[in-house]
Design an enzyme around this catalytic site. Structure first.
Site, PDB file in Angstrom:
ATOM      1  N   ASP A  95       0.866  -1.176   0.000  1.00 32.80           N
ATOM      2  CA  ASP A  95       0.000   0.000   0.000  1.00 32.80           C
ATOM      3  C   ASP A  95       0.905   1.228   0.000  1.00 32.80           C
ATOM      4  O   ASP A  95       1.815   1.332   0.843  1.00 32.80           O
ATOM      5  CB  ASP A  95      -0.898  -0.005   1.247  1.00 32.80           C
ATOM      6  CG  ASP A  95      -1.972   1.065   1.158  1.00 32.80           C
ATOM      7  OD1 ASP A  95      -1.653   2.205   0.756  1.00 32.80           O
ATOM      8  OD2 ASP A  95      -3.114   0.764   1.483  1.00 32.80           O
ATOM      9  N   ASP A 117      -7.382   5.316  -8.306  1.00 32.12           N
ATOM     10  CA  ASP A 117      -8.763   5.042  -7.874  1.00 32.12           C
ATOM     11  C   ASP A 117      -9.394   6.330  -7.341  1.00 32.12           C
ATOM     12  O   ASP A 117      -8.760   7.049  -6.556  1.00 32.12           O
ATOM     13  CB  ASP A 117      -8.773   3.960  -6.797  1.00 32.12           C
ATOM     14  CG  ASP A 117      -8.342   2.609  -7.348  1.00 32.12           C
ATOM     15  OD1 ASP A 117      -8.451   2.405  -8.570  1.00 32.12           O
ATOM     16  OD2 ASP A 117      -7.881   1.761  -6.560  1.00 32.12           O
ATOM     17  N   LYS A 121     -16.374   8.836  -2.168  1.00 32.21           N
ATOM     18  CA  LYS A 121     -16.978   9.338  -0.918  1.00 32.21           C
ATOM     19  C   LYS A 121     -16.025  10.295  -0.205  1.00 32.21           C
ATOM     20  O   LYS A 121     -14.830  10.006  -0.077  1.00 32.21           O
ATOM     21  CB  LYS A 121     -17.286   8.157   0.019  1.00 32.21           C
ATOM     22  CG  LYS A 121     -18.410   7.301  -0.483  1.00 32.21           C
ATOM     23  CD  LYS A 121     -18.772   6.223   0.502  1.00 32.21           C
ATOM     24  CE  LYS A 121     -19.889   5.381  -0.088  1.00 32.21           C
ATOM     25  NZ  LYS A 121     -19.792   3.979   0.246  1.00 32.21           N
ATOM     26  N   TYR A 194      -5.547   1.784 -18.669  1.00 30.66           N
ATOM     27  CA  TYR A 194      -6.791   2.536 -18.473  1.00 30.66           C
ATOM     28  C   TYR A 194      -6.912   3.683 -19.469  1.00 30.66           C
ATOM     29  O   TYR A 194      -7.999   3.990 -19.936  1.00 30.66           O
ATOM     30  CB  TYR A 194      -6.873   3.068 -17.033  1.00 30.66           C
ATOM     31  CG  TYR A 194      -7.523   2.093 -16.082  1.00 30.66           C
ATOM     32  CD1 TYR A 194      -6.952   0.852 -15.840  1.00 30.66           C
ATOM     33  CD2 TYR A 194      -8.710   2.395 -15.431  1.00 30.66           C
ATOM     34  CE1 TYR A 194      -7.529  -0.054 -14.978  1.00 30.66           C
ATOM     35  CE2 TYR A 194      -9.304   1.494 -14.558  1.00 30.66           C
ATOM     36  CZ  TYR A 194      -8.715   0.275 -14.336  1.00 30.66           C
ATOM     37  OH  TYR A 194      -9.299  -0.623 -13.485  1.00 30.66           O
ATOM     38  N   GLU A 195      -5.801   4.305 -19.767  1.00 28.24           N
ATOM     39  CA  GLU A 195      -5.821   5.429 -20.716  1.00 28.24           C
ATOM     40  C   GLU A 195      -6.311   4.958 -22.080  1.00 28.24           C
ATOM     41  O   GLU A 195      -7.122   5.623 -22.726  1.00 28.24           O
ATOM     42  CB  GLU A 195      -4.405   6.016 -20.826  1.00 28.24           C
ATOM     43  CG  GLU A 195      -4.292   7.229 -21.730  1.00 28.24           C
ATOM     44  CD  GLU A 195      -2.912   7.867 -21.638  1.00 28.24           C
ATOM     45  OE1 GLU A 195      -2.092   7.409 -20.814  1.00 28.24           O
ATOM     46  OE2 GLU A 195      -2.658   8.815 -22.382  1.00 28.24           O
TER      47      GLU A 195
HETATM   48  N1  SAM Z   1      -2.157   2.787 -13.496  1.00 21.87           N
HETATM   49  C1  SAM Z   1      -2.884   1.738 -14.181  1.00 21.87           C
HETATM   50  C2  SAM Z   1      -3.472   2.264 -15.459  1.00 21.87           C
HETATM   51  O1  SAM Z   1      -3.512   3.496 -15.634  1.00 21.87           O
HETATM   52  O2  SAM Z   1      -3.859   1.464 -16.309  1.00 21.87           O
HETATM   53  C3  SAM Z   1      -3.950   1.115 -13.275  1.00 21.87           C
HETATM   54  C4  SAM Z   1      -5.077   2.019 -12.863  1.00 21.87           C
HETATM   55  S1  SAM Z   1      -6.185   1.254 -11.695  1.00 21.87           S
HETATM   56  C5  SAM Z   1      -7.623   2.198 -11.801  1.00 21.87           C
HETATM   57  C6  SAM Z   1      -5.522   1.798 -10.141  1.00 21.87           C
HETATM   58  C7  SAM Z   1      -4.482   0.846  -9.581  1.00 21.87           C
HETATM   59  O3  SAM Z   1      -3.922   1.424  -8.405  1.00 21.87           O
HETATM   60  C8  SAM Z   1      -5.058  -0.507  -9.171  1.00 21.87           C
HETATM   61  O4  SAM Z   1      -4.263  -1.537  -9.711  1.00 21.87           O
HETATM   62  C9  SAM Z   1      -5.004  -0.466  -7.647  1.00 21.87           C
HETATM   63  O5  SAM Z   1      -4.860  -1.738  -7.074  1.00 21.87           O
HETATM   64  C10 SAM Z   1      -3.804   0.433  -7.400  1.00 21.87           C
HETATM   65  N2  SAM Z   1      -3.851   1.128  -6.101  1.00 21.87           N
HETATM   66  C11 SAM Z   1      -4.886   1.815  -5.599  1.00 21.87           C
HETATM   67  N3  SAM Z   1      -4.589   2.326  -4.381  1.00 21.87           N
HETATM   68  C12 SAM Z   1      -3.305   1.948  -4.125  1.00 21.87           C
HETATM   69  C13 SAM Z   1      -2.427   2.160  -3.026  1.00 21.87           C
HETATM   70  N4  SAM Z   1      -2.819   2.843  -1.952  1.00 21.87           N
HETATM   71  N5  SAM Z   1      -1.190   1.637  -3.089  1.00 21.87           N
HETATM   72  C14 SAM Z   1      -0.794   0.927  -4.180  1.00 21.87           C
HETATM   73  N6  SAM Z   1      -1.590   0.684  -5.246  1.00 21.87           N
HETATM   74  C15 SAM Z   1      -2.829   1.188  -5.223  1.00 21.87           C
END
Ligand code: SAM
Length: 216
Positions: A95, A117, A121, A194-195
């Site tokens: 994390d 993410d 909320k 995602y982009e």
């Molecule tokens: N960066 C990638 C993309 O643009 O395709 C993935 C986007 S995805 C929506 C967000 C990623 O961030 C997920 O794989 C999630 O598990 C990771 N993530 C979210 N919060 C995190 C945190 N606190 N620490 C590490 N990874 C995190």
């Protein structure tokens, strides 16, 4: 994004030489891991790793560390790099809240956040990766003149991120509300998973590059 029940993902990750299994033990020690003193750039929330691996291929003189919270997602990146090894890339499953336990003061030259993410909320605002709480963590590990780059297609998250900057001691270096139609900021752009998905649906991509106030 999170893929559940992938049998053996922890084992595959556990055996990979591209994954740092004791990240806290590497604080201040990253040049030894890479065997050189090249700058270290990190991506937080790297997902399946396309962006960091493509970026690392384009910049072999920079070392890249990708951070991902979930082993089921990290597994995909590990499978890719095992197929196509890159000596300037390492991954950490953790994390990002603990990022300042893993990198020393000013040990990092650049930070990337891609499609973080949104945590819509209000009570979860502190969990958003571009929040002022996270900016304070980045402030500790990033070189004084280092920069942070953030891309998203989520307007609410982007507006929130912009509002967090000033009170946290950062300022905009570059910003666009439509990256894919911004010739200057699009130069050298490497797409994330995602982009690609959201821009192909017609969503504009927002991006900022930020530095500390009075620097950069
Ligand atoms: N960066 C990638 C993309 O643009 O395709 C993935 C986007 S995805 C929506 C967000 C990623 O961030 C997920 O794989 C999630 O598990 C990771 N993530 C979210 N919060 C995190 C945190 N606190 N620490 C590490 N990874 C995190």
């Amino acid at each position: 994004m999170r893929l559940r029940n992938i049998t053996g993902s922890r084992e595959i990750i556990g055996e990979s030489e591209f994954v740092i299994h004791d990240p806290e033990g590497q604080k201040g020690n990253w040049p030894e891991i890479f065997g050189n003193n090249n700058p270290i750039h990190i991506e937080i929330g790297m997902g399946k790793g396309r962006f960091i691996m493509e970026t690392a291929k384009a910049h072999p003189d920079i070392n890249y560390v990708g951070i991902e919270k979930y082993s089921s997602v990290l597994l995909r990146a590990v499978q890719k790099i095992e197929q196509e090894p890159l000596s300037n890339v390492r991954f950490i499953r953790m994390d990002a809240e603990a990022v300042a336990d893993v990198f020393d003061m000013e040990e990092v030259g650049r930070i990337y956040l891609n499609f973080s993410d949104p945590w819509p909320k209000d009570r979860h605002a502190k969990r958003r990766l571009p929040s002022k709480e996270f900016l304070a963590r980045y402030d500790r590990i990033l070189e004084k003149d280092g920069q942070l780059e953030f891309k998203t297609d989520n307007r609410e998250l982007f507006e929130f991120a912009l509002e967090e900057l000033e009170p946290a001691g950062w300022r905009i270096k570059n910003v666009t509300f439509d990256l894919h139609h911004d010739k200057e900021m699009m130069e050298g752009n490497i797409m994330t998973e995602y982009e690609e998905r959201f821009s192909s649906m017609g969503n504009p991509i927002f991006k900022y590059v930020i530095v500390r106030q009075g620097r950069g």
